[in-house]
Design a protein around this motif. Structure first.
Motif, short mmCIF file in Angstrom:
data_model
loop_
_atom_site.label_atom_id
_atom_site.label_comp_id
_atom_site.label_asym_id
_atom_site.label_seq_id
_atom_site.Cartn_x
_atom_site.Cartn_y
_atom_site.Cartn_z
N ILE A 69 0.86 -1.18 0.00
CA ILE A 69 0.00 0.00 0.00
C ILE A 69 0.90 1.23 0.00
O ILE A 69 1.74 1.38 0.89
N GLN A 70 0.74 2.08 -0.99
CA GLN A 70 1.46 3.34 -1.02
C GLN A 70 0.60 4.37 -0.31
O GLN A 70 -0.43 4.81 -0.82
N PHE A 71 0.99 4.74 0.91
CA PHE A 71 0.19 5.67 1.70
C PHE A 71 0.36 7.08 1.15
O PHE A 71 1.48 7.57 0.99
N THR A 72 -0.75 7.72 0.87
CA THR A 72 -0.79 9.07 0.32
C THR A 72 -1.84 9.88 1.08
O THR A 72 -2.70 9.31 1.75
N PRO A 73 -1.80 11.21 0.99
CA PRO A 73 -2.77 12.03 1.74
C PRO A 73 -4.23 11.75 1.38
O PRO A 73 -5.12 11.99 2.21
N ASP A 74 -4.50 11.27 0.17
CA ASP A 74 -5.89 11.02 -0.23
C ASP A 74 -6.30 9.56 -0.05
O ASP A 74 -7.37 9.16 -0.51
N LEU A 75 -5.47 8.75 0.61
CA LEU A 75 -5.80 7.35 0.82
C LEU A 75 -6.98 7.23 1.78
O LEU A 75 -7.03 7.89 2.82
N LYS A 116 -7.17 8.70 9.97
CA LYS A 116 -8.26 7.74 9.76
C LYS A 116 -7.84 6.61 8.82
O LYS A 116 -8.32 5.47 8.95
N SER A 117 -6.93 6.89 7.90
CA SER A 117 -6.44 5.83 7.01
C SER A 117 -5.39 4.98 7.71
O SER A 117 -5.34 3.76 7.52
N GLN A 118 -4.56 5.60 8.54
CA GLN A 118 -3.62 4.82 9.35
C GLN A 118 -4.37 3.88 10.28
O GLN A 118 -3.99 2.73 10.47
N ALA A 119 -5.48 4.37 10.84
CA ALA A 119 -6.24 3.58 11.80
C ALA A 119 -6.87 2.34 11.18
O ALA A 119 -7.26 1.41 11.90
N ALA A 120 -6.97 2.30 9.85
CA ALA A 120 -7.53 1.13 9.20
C ALA A 120 -6.70 -0.11 9.46
O ALA A 120 -7.20 -1.24 9.34
N LEU A 121 -5.44 0.06 9.85
CA LEU A 121 -4.56 -1.07 10.13
C LEU A 121 -4.57 -1.50 11.59
O LEU A 121 -4.00 -2.55 11.92
N LEU A 122 -5.21 -0.73 12.47
CA LEU A 122 -5.13 -1.02 13.90
C LEU A 122 -5.66 -2.41 14.23
O LEU A 122 -5.00 -3.21 14.90
N GLN A 123 -6.88 -2.71 13.78
CA GLN A 123 -7.45 -4.03 14.06
C GLN A 123 -6.67 -5.12 13.37
O GLN A 123 -6.42 -6.19 13.95
N ALA A 124 -6.24 -4.87 12.14
CA ALA A 124 -5.50 -5.88 11.39
C ALA A 124 -4.21 -6.24 12.10
O ALA A 124 -3.85 -7.43 12.20
N MET A 125 -3.49 -5.26 12.63
CA MET A 125 -2.22 -5.53 13.28
C MET A 125 -2.39 -6.20 14.64
O MET A 125 -1.58 -7.03 15.03
N ASN A 126 -3.46 -5.86 15.34
CA ASN A 126 -3.65 -6.39 16.69
C ASN A 126 -4.32 -7.76 16.69
O ASN A 126 -3.95 -8.65 17.46
N GLU A 127 -5.33 -7.94 15.82
CA GLU A 127 -6.14 -9.16 15.85
C GLU A 127 -5.94 -10.05 14.63
O GLU A 127 -6.48 -11.15 14.57
N ARG A 128 -5.21 -9.57 13.64
CA ARG A 128 -5.01 -10.30 12.38
C ARG A 128 -6.34 -10.63 11.72
O ARG A 128 -6.55 -11.73 11.19
N MET A 129 -7.26 -9.68 11.79
CA MET A 129 -8.53 -9.76 11.09
C MET A 129 -9.03 -8.35 10.87
O MET A 129 -8.56 -7.40 11.50
N VAL A 130 -9.96 -8.18 9.94
CA VAL A 130 -10.57 -6.89 9.69
C VAL A 130 -12.08 -7.07 9.66
O VAL A 130 -12.60 -8.13 9.28
N SER A 131 -12.78 -6.03 10.07
CA SER A 131 -14.24 -6.03 10.04
C SER A 131 -14.71 -5.10 8.94
O SER A 131 -14.38 -3.90 8.95
N ILE A 132 -15.44 -5.64 7.99
CA ILE A 132 -15.97 -4.86 6.88
C ILE A 132 -17.48 -5.09 6.82
O ILE A 132 -17.93 -6.24 6.70
#
Length: 318
Positions: A69-75, A116-132
């Motif tokens: 993922i290339q993190f950019t200001p509009d991500l 808010k885009s950085q925070a999208a990884l919080l659950q993934a990094m901690n629980e190794r799952m994502v909620s969508i």
């Protein structure tokens, strides 16, 4: 698998990754520890120091799926996680998975995206799952985030929040290689055309997800002696009592050092950790987790210097 086999596999991994990433032996060692200890890594270094190549080489040597993922200001968070799109043929929503659905994820220049885009990884990094859309999706036990940031260009960047930083096992500072290694890289590249240089596809696969799981089972079976656990706790609590630190390391940080110490011992072929294992992990595990106070900032003292002083002051077990 035995400890001796695990240690031999680690040596083979170091050699294989070292074919493409030269002069970064310490960084490679700590990345190995992080992967075996189920931790994530933040790489900080100037452009051109092979941070992306390092992440790709790791994925290739372990035969793990690589995502970027290339993190950019509009991500947007949906660009990271994916989105549900309505399918008119089935009259239902279909999940279009984002790049987070990989085994080794490179979050390139993570501090260029808004919080808010950085925070999208919080659950993934901690629980190794994502909620969508209210549904949990597993990312697998092999999931590893390797994030990068540039220390010399701060315009248009967003500081990583403490909650995000605390989810990284290590912050590793990638510097330029020594002069002789840098010369060897230039000579090797000058001797062959760009199109014939070694690619990740040509890199040997030393390990796969199944063998990685076996290695982790062995590492999880290593019991840390109480004197090593007490030493880790003394070091972590010392960061909370130091007058140059406003906020010290958390209990999660102590647990992370303990997990990394088990992995370090196993990679060395030992079924026990020693104080030197803890000492080698202390700075990379805590340099991003502590918040310095005004006294340290006024005197120009950085986290590494303060943490090294704590290491000198806290007595290690004999």
């Amino acid at each position: 698998m035995t400890l001796e086999t695990l240690s031999a596999r680690a040596d083979a991994l170091r050699a294989e990754i070292g074919k493409t990433v030269k002069g970064q032996e310490e960084i490679i060692d700590l990345l190995l520890v992080a992967l075996f200890a189920r931790g994530h890594v933040l790489l900080e270094g100037p452009p051109g120091t092979a941070k992306t190549l390092l992440a790709r080489s790791f994925a290739a040597a372990f035969d793990l799926e690589f995502g970027r993922i290339q993190f950019t200001p509009d991500l947007m968070p949906g660009d990271v996680l994916g989105t549900s799109i309505f399918n008119f043929q089935t009259n239902d929503f279909t999940l279009t998975k984002g790049p987070v659905f990989s085994q080794v994820l490179l979050a390139d220049e993570i501090n260029r995206a808004p919080p808010k885009s950085q925070a999208a990884l919080l659950q993934a990094m901690n629980e190794r799952m994502v909620s969508i859309d209210g549904t949990d999706h597993s990312l697998g036990d092999e999931f590893l985030v390797v994030a990068t940031q540039n220390p010399i260009e701060q315009q248009g960047t967003y500081p990583l929040p403490e909650a995000q930083l605390d989810r990284f096992l290590f912050k590793l500072v990638v510097d330029f290689p020594p002069q002789d290694i840098e010369m060897a890289i230039l000579q090797a590249h000058a001797a062959e055309p760009i199109e014939t240089r070694a690619t990740m596809d040509a890199q040997d696969k030393v390990m796969d997800a199944t063998i990685l799981a076996e290695c982790r089972t062995i590492i999880d079976g290593i019991i840390l002696q109480d004197d090593i656990l007490a030493y880790i706790l003394r070091l972590v609590r010392a960061t909370r009592e130091n007058n140059e630190i406003s906020y010290g390391a958390s209990t999660r940080a102590a647990d992370a050092i303990a997990s990394a110490a088990r992995a370090t011992a196993a990679l060395a072929g030992r079924d026990f950790a020693i104080p030197d294992d803890v000492k080698g992990l202390f700075v990379p595990a805590l340099r991003h987790r502590i918040v310095l106070g005004p006294t340290a900032e006024i005197e120009g003292r950085g986290p590494v210097q303060i943490l090294e002083n704590i290491l000198d002051q806290v007595e290690a077990p004999h």
